[in-house]
Design a protein around this motif. Structure first.
Motif, PDB file in Angstrom:
ATOM      1  N   LEU A 198       0.831  -1.204   0.000  1.00 44.42           N
ATOM      2  CA  LEU A 198       0.000   0.000   0.000  1.00 44.42           C
ATOM      3  C   LEU A 198       0.870   1.261   0.000  1.00 44.42           C
ATOM      4  O   LEU A 198       0.619   2.203  -0.760  1.00 44.42           O
ATOM      5  CB  LEU A 198      -0.915  -0.010   1.216  1.00 44.42           C
ATOM      6  N   LEU A 199       1.889   1.286   0.846  1.00 48.93           N
ATOM      7  CA  LEU A 199       2.774   2.444   0.911  1.00 48.93           C
ATOM      8  C   LEU A 199       3.527   2.641  -0.401  1.00 48.93           C
ATOM      9  O   LEU A 199       3.668   3.768  -0.884  1.00 48.93           O
ATOM     10  CB  LEU A 199       3.759   2.277   2.062  1.00 48.93           C
ATOM     11  N   GLU A 200       4.018   1.560  -0.960  1.00 43.69           N
ATOM     12  CA  GLU A 200       4.738   1.659  -2.226  1.00 43.69           C
ATOM     13  C   GLU A 200       3.857   2.287  -3.305  1.00 43.69           C
ATOM     14  O   GLU A 200       4.280   3.216  -4.019  1.00 43.69           O
ATOM     15  CB  GLU A 200       5.192   0.268  -2.663  1.00 43.69           C
ATOM     16  N   ALA A 230       2.608   6.970  -6.734  1.00 43.71           N
ATOM     17  CA  ALA A 230       1.609   7.909  -7.250  1.00 43.71           C
ATOM     18  C   ALA A 230       1.936   9.346  -6.879  1.00 43.71           C
ATOM     19  O   ALA A 230       1.584  10.280  -7.609  1.00 43.71           O
ATOM     20  CB  ALA A 230       0.222   7.532  -6.723  1.00 43.71           C
ATOM     21  N   ALA A 231       2.624   9.526  -5.753  1.00 42.38           N
ATOM     22  CA  ALA A 231       2.997  10.872  -5.318  1.00 42.38           C
ATOM     23  C   ALA A 231       4.196  11.416  -6.086  1.00 42.38           C
ATOM     24  O   ALA A 231       4.574  12.571  -5.889  1.00 42.38           O
ATOM     25  CB  ALA A 231       3.292  10.870  -3.817  1.00 42.38           C
ATOM     26  N   GLY A 232       4.791  10.587  -6.932  1.00 41.50           N
ATOM     27  CA  GLY A 232       5.823  11.079  -7.831  1.00 41.50           C
ATOM     28  C   GLY A 232       7.247  10.969  -7.338  1.00 41.50           C
ATOM     29  O   GLY A 232       8.145  11.604  -7.916  1.00 41.50           O
ATOM     30  N   VAL A 233       7.490  10.154  -6.289  1.00 36.50           N
ATOM     31  CA  VAL A 233       8.861   9.989  -5.819  1.00 36.50           C
ATOM     32  C   VAL A 233       9.404   8.645  -6.307  1.00 36.50           C
ATOM     33  O   VAL A 233       8.648   7.751  -6.702  1.00 36.50           O
ATOM     34  CB  VAL A 233       8.952  10.077  -4.282  1.00 36.50           C
ATOM     35  N   ARG A 234      10.721   8.527  -6.299  1.00 30.82           N
ATOM     36  CA  ARG A 234      11.361   7.276  -6.698  1.00 30.82           C
ATOM     37  C   ARG A 234      11.421   6.365  -5.478  1.00 30.82           C
ATOM     38  O   ARG A 234      11.995   6.720  -4.455  1.00 30.82           O
ATOM     39  CB  ARG A 234      12.750   7.549  -7.253  1.00 30.82           C
ATOM     40  N   VAL A 235      10.838   5.171  -5.609  1.00 35.75           N
ATOM     41  CA  VAL A 235      10.539   4.336  -4.441  1.00 35.75           C
ATOM     42  C   VAL A 235      11.263   2.997  -4.524  1.00 35.75           C
ATOM     43  O   VAL A 235      11.284   2.340  -5.568  1.00 35.75           O
ATOM     44  CB  VAL A 235       9.017   4.082  -4.331  1.00 35.75           C
ATOM     45  N   GLY A 236      11.819   2.578  -3.399  1.00 41.54           N
ATOM     46  CA  GLY A 236      12.309   1.217  -3.237  1.00 41.54           C
ATOM     47  C   GLY A 236      11.437   0.490  -2.243  1.00 41.54           C
ATOM     48  O   GLY A 236      10.846   1.104  -1.351  1.00 41.54           O
ATOM     49  N   ARG A 237      11.338  -0.841  -2.391  1.00 35.57           N
ATOM     50  CA  ARG A 237      10.577  -1.639  -1.436  1.00 35.57           C
ATOM     51  C   ARG A 237      11.345  -2.901  -1.108  1.00 35.57           C
ATOM     52  O   ARG A 237      11.814  -3.612  -2.000  1.00 35.57           O
ATOM     53  CB  ARG A 237       9.201  -2.013  -2.001  1.00 35.57           C
ATOM     54  N   GLU A 275      -7.476  -2.279   8.254  1.00 36.19           N
ATOM     55  CA  GLU A 275      -6.521  -1.750   9.236  1.00 36.19           C
ATOM     56  C   GLU A 275      -5.172  -1.460   8.589  1.00 36.19           C
ATOM     57  O   GLU A 275      -4.535  -0.435   8.873  1.00 36.19           O
ATOM     58  CB  GLU A 275      -6.360  -2.742  10.391  1.00 36.19           C
ATOM     59  N   ASN A 276      -4.715  -2.350   7.713  1.00 30.12           N
ATOM     60  CA  ASN A 276      -3.467  -2.097   7.003  1.00 30.12           C
ATOM     61  C   ASN A 276      -3.567  -0.838   6.144  1.00 30.12           C
ATOM     62  O   ASN A 276      -2.628  -0.038   6.084  1.00 30.12           O
ATOM     63  CB  ASN A 276      -3.105  -3.298   6.127  1.00 30.12           C
ATOM     64  N   ALA A 277      -4.714  -0.676   5.490  1.00 37.00           N
ATOM     65  CA  ALA A 277      -4.913   0.498   4.646  1.00 37.00           C
ATOM     66  C   ALA A 277      -4.964   1.779   5.472  1.00 37.00           C
ATOM     67  O   ALA A 277      -4.430   2.822   5.067  1.00 37.00           O
ATOM     68  CB  ALA A 277      -6.192   0.342   3.819  1.00 37.00           C
ATOM     69  N   ARG A 278      -5.594   1.708   6.628  1.00 41.22           N
ATOM     70  CA  ARG A 278      -5.651   2.891   7.495  1.00 41.22           C
ATOM     71  C   ARG A 278      -4.263   3.297   7.957  1.00 41.22           C
ATOM     72  O   ARG A 278      -3.918   4.478   8.002  1.00 41.22           O
ATOM     73  CB  ARG A 278      -6.546   2.604   8.701  1.00 41.22           C
ATOM     74  N   LEU A 279      -3.438   2.310   8.288  1.00 39.44           N
ATOM     75  CA  LEU A 279      -2.080   2.602   8.730  1.00 39.44           C
ATOM     76  C   LEU A 279      -1.260   3.203   7.587  1.00 39.44           C
ATOM     77  O   LEU A 279      -0.515   4.180   7.789  1.00 39.44           O
ATOM     78  CB  LEU A 279      -1.416   1.327   9.237  1.00 39.44           C
ATOM     79  N   ALA A 280      -1.382   2.631   6.401  1.00 42.98           N
ATOM     80  CA  ALA A 280      -0.644   3.167   5.258  1.00 42.98           C
ATOM     81  C   ALA A 280      -1.104   4.580   4.924  1.00 42.98           C
ATOM     82  O   ALA A 280      -0.274   5.462   4.648  1.00 42.98           O
ATOM     83  CB  ALA A 280      -0.830   2.252   4.047  1.00 42.98           C
ATOM     84  N   ALA A 281      -2.412   4.804   4.954  1.00 44.06           N
ATOM     85  CA  ALA A 281      -2.931   6.143   4.645  1.00 44.06           C
ATOM     86  C   ALA A 281      -2.419   7.170   5.646  1.00 44.06           C
ATOM     87  O   ALA A 281      -1.996   8.275   5.269  1.00 44.06           O
ATOM     88  CB  ALA A 281      -4.461   6.122   4.635  1.00 44.06           C
ATOM     89  N   ALA A 282      -2.447   6.837   6.919  1.00 43.20           N
ATOM     90  CA  ALA A 282      -1.970   7.768   7.943  1.00 43.20           C
ATOM     91  C   ALA A 282      -0.487   8.054   7.773  1.00 43.20           C
ATOM     92  O   ALA A 282      -0.038   9.205   7.922  1.00 43.20           O
ATOM     93  CB  ALA A 282      -2.243   7.192   9.333  1.00 43.20           C
ATOM     94  N   THR A 283       0.292   7.037   7.453  1.00 39.71           N
ATOM     95  CA  THR A 283       1.728   7.229   7.267  1.00 39.71           C
ATOM     96  C   THR A 283       1.998   8.145   6.084  1.00 39.71           C
ATOM     97  O   THR A 283       2.842   9.056   6.158  1.00 39.71           O
ATOM     98  CB  THR A 283       2.426   5.870   7.064  1.00 39.71           C
ATOM     99  N   LEU A 284       1.299   7.921   4.989  1.00 38.99           N
ATOM    100  CA  LEU A 284       1.454   8.795   3.830  1.00 38.99           C
ATOM    101  C   LEU A 284       1.098  10.239   4.171  1.00 38.99           C
ATOM    102  O   LEU A 284       1.819  11.174   3.796  1.00 38.99           O
ATOM    103  CB  LEU A 284       0.580   8.298   2.674  1.00 38.99           C
ATOM    104  N   ALA A 330      -2.833   4.153  -3.233  1.00 39.15           N
ATOM    105  CA  ALA A 330      -2.472   3.110  -2.265  1.00 39.15           C
ATOM    106  C   ALA A 330      -3.602   2.111  -2.105  1.00 39.15           C
ATOM    107  O   ALA A 330      -3.363   0.890  -1.998  1.00 39.15           O
ATOM    108  CB  ALA A 330      -2.124   3.741  -0.920  1.00 39.15           C
ATOM    109  N   LEU A 331      -4.828   2.585  -2.108  1.00 37.64           N
ATOM    110  CA  LEU A 331      -5.969   1.706  -1.906  1.00 37.64           C
ATOM    111  C   LEU A 331      -6.200   0.762  -3.081  1.00 37.64           C
ATOM    112  O   LEU A 331      -6.935  -0.226  -2.954  1.00 37.64           O
ATOM    113  CB  LEU A 331      -7.231   2.537  -1.646  1.00 37.64           C
ATOM    114  N   ASP A 332      -5.566   1.036  -4.212  1.00 35.10           N
ATOM    115  CA  ASP A 332      -5.669   0.153  -5.373  1.00 35.10           C
ATOM    116  C   ASP A 332      -4.544  -0.877  -5.414  1.00 35.10           C
ATOM    117  O   ASP A 332      -4.466  -1.673  -6.354  1.00 35.10           O
ATOM    118  CB  ASP A 332      -5.635   0.978  -6.670  1.00 35.10           C
ATOM    119  N   ALA A 333      -3.668  -0.875  -4.404  1.00 37.93           N
ATOM    120  CA  ALA A 333      -2.528  -1.793  -4.405  1.00 37.93           C
ATOM    121  C   ALA A 333      -2.982  -3.247  -4.372  1.00 37.93           C
ATOM    122  O   ALA A 333      -4.025  -3.579  -3.809  1.00 37.93           O
ATOM    123  CB  ALA A 333      -1.625  -1.502  -3.209  1.00 37.93           C
ATOM    124  N   GLU A 334      -2.158  -4.105  -4.961  1.00 42.58           N
ATOM    125  CA  GLU A 334      -2.366  -5.536  -4.904  1.00 42.58           C
ATOM    126  C   GLU A 334      -1.150  -6.178  -4.241  1.00 42.58           C
ATOM    127  O   GLU A 334      -0.055  -5.629  -4.262  1.00 42.58           O
ATOM    128  CB  GLU A 334      -2.569  -6.115  -6.312  1.00 42.58           C
TER     129      GLU A 334
END
Length: 404
Positions: free
Chosen positions: A63-65, A70-77, A242-251, A263-267
């Motif tokens: 979700l965070l990735e 989508a926010a336009g940053v270069r991301v590692g996971r 709950e995972n989505a709520r945590l990811a949303a709050a962190t973002l 994030a909510l469209d993540a698989e």
């Protein structure tokens, strides 16, 4: 030490790398930090979000990735374990790294870090790739625990997210919920946002640790707007809320609120993933401890599936098998037990104890379980991400594609 080369024409020596799993039995971040420093401290070139917890870490990372991309940053996971390919563990902007990157790093490690542990090596590879590729933000999943985990060695941590606290890995973290919570909450850092959707005793200990460490704490109770969701996530099951709520709050805390919708469209594979095979439904999940199995049982009840006809189960012997099986046995009319690896619980023993059939080979067990599933019926495969990975590969390669 010199840094690992960027490329290699050789196929990765995975056998050597996996043999390092038994190395470094003295747990803690010190050896990981030494390895990172030997690589030139690549972890200090990007900002990290540490994701810690008993269950839900992988989904939260996915979700965070998605939100950060989508926010336009270069991301590692960085996540673990993998399902089918080692390179699933390390991703750049949503894509797995090439095996050649692994090969080059393994060749370097064989010469310069032959005694390093598997997880530390994988973490080192991830950080090096992220630094070389100009990653701005990295989502880093802890292996086991928090303060005692190798990811505690990471520099430049911008946020710590704790999904939940339940009994698991008790040999490493301690036999009580309080001990496990203290280890996970020990990852709190002064001035660094600490976010959690944990409840009960776990939350109380996290709150205490946040105060002691001077970490600003964010929970659904203290900051409900931060944890709010505009809609449900694509990932199935009430626990994914709950995972989505945590990811949303962190973002949002990190000023990437514009990425919440994406994030909510993540698989994330093998998390109540649905396949259709010859008119039969196959539900694939990696639930491997009592907390995860209970959440899975509730999630299955929330689906349109009327019932589970067959359960295919295999787990590692170090897990609490009885407590993990309890909510799953109530779902299914017939059980097939298997062994997802050398360290698995004996399927013959499980069949004698709980009834059903024992098929030690996972793919033969899957074929048998699928044959036992009636037309239009449902087969649930769970107990281990290792089992989920083996069955998923068979589903993708030869039986059927994912149901949509």
């Amino acid at each position: 030490m010199q840094a690992a080369p960027d490329v290699s024409d050789n196929w990765p020596d995975y056998d050597w790398l996996y043999s390092r799993t038994r190395q470094g039995r003295s747990r803690g971040p010190e050896r990981a930090r030494a390895l990172l420093d030997a690589l030139g401290a690549p972890d200090k070139t990007f900002r990290s979000i540490r994701v810690i917890g008993t269950n839900g870490k992988g989904s939260t990372c996915a979700l965070l990735e998605a939100g950060l991309i989508a926010a336009g940053v270069r991301v590692g996971r960085f996540t673990s374990p993998h399902l089918s390919r080692f390179e699933e563990r390390i991703r750049l902007n949503g894509q797995e790294i090439a095996p050649q990157r692994s090969a080059a790093f393994i060749a370097w490690a064989q010469r310069h870090a032959p005694d390093a542990a598997f997880f530390d090596l994988t973490l080192g590879l991830a950080c090096q790739v992220f630094a070389q590729e100009g990653v701005n933000w990295a989502v880093m999943e802890a292996g086991v625990g928090g303060v005692s985990d190798s990811t505690q060695a990471l520099g430049n941590v911008a946020a710590v997210a704790i999904t939940n606290v339940a009994l698991d890995h008790t040999a490493a973290l301690g036999p009580s919920l309080a001990q496990i919570a203290r280890d996970k909450a020990g990852a709190a850092l002064p001035g660094v946002p600490l976010l959690t959707t944990a409840t009960g005793e776990g939350l109380a200990i996290i709150r205490q640790m946040a105060t002691e460490r001077g970490a600003p704490l964010y929970t659904p109770q203290t900051h409900p707007a931060l944890f709010g969701l505009p809609r449900s996530p694509r990932l199935a099951g009430p626990h994914q809320l709950e995972n989505a709520r945590l990811a949303a709050a962190t973002l949002r805390v990190l000023d990437f609120g514009e990425g919440v919708s994406a994030a909510l469209d993540a698989e994330h594979p093998a998390r109540l993933e649905t396949f259709t095979v010859g008119g039969k439904t196959v539900l694939l999940d990696g639930a491997h401890n009592p907390h995860a199995a209970g959440a899975l049982a509730l999630a299955v009840h929330s689906l349109n599936t009327a019932s589970v006809d067959v359960l295919l189960f295999g787990n590692l012997a170090r897990k609490d098998t009885a407590a993990t099986l309890a909510p799953l046995l109530a779902l299914a009319g017939h059980c097939v037990f298997t062994a997802p690896g050398d360290l698995a619980t004996d399927p013959q023993l499980l069949a004698r104890q709980y009834g059903g059939e024992a098929w030690p080979d996972p793919l033969a067990a899957f074929a048998r379980a699928l044959a036992l599933t009636p037309p239009g019926g449902t087969l649930l495969v769970t107990g281990s991400l290792y089992l989920a990975g083996q069955v998923r590969e068979r589903l993708i390669d030869g039986v059927s594609g994912p149901a949509r």
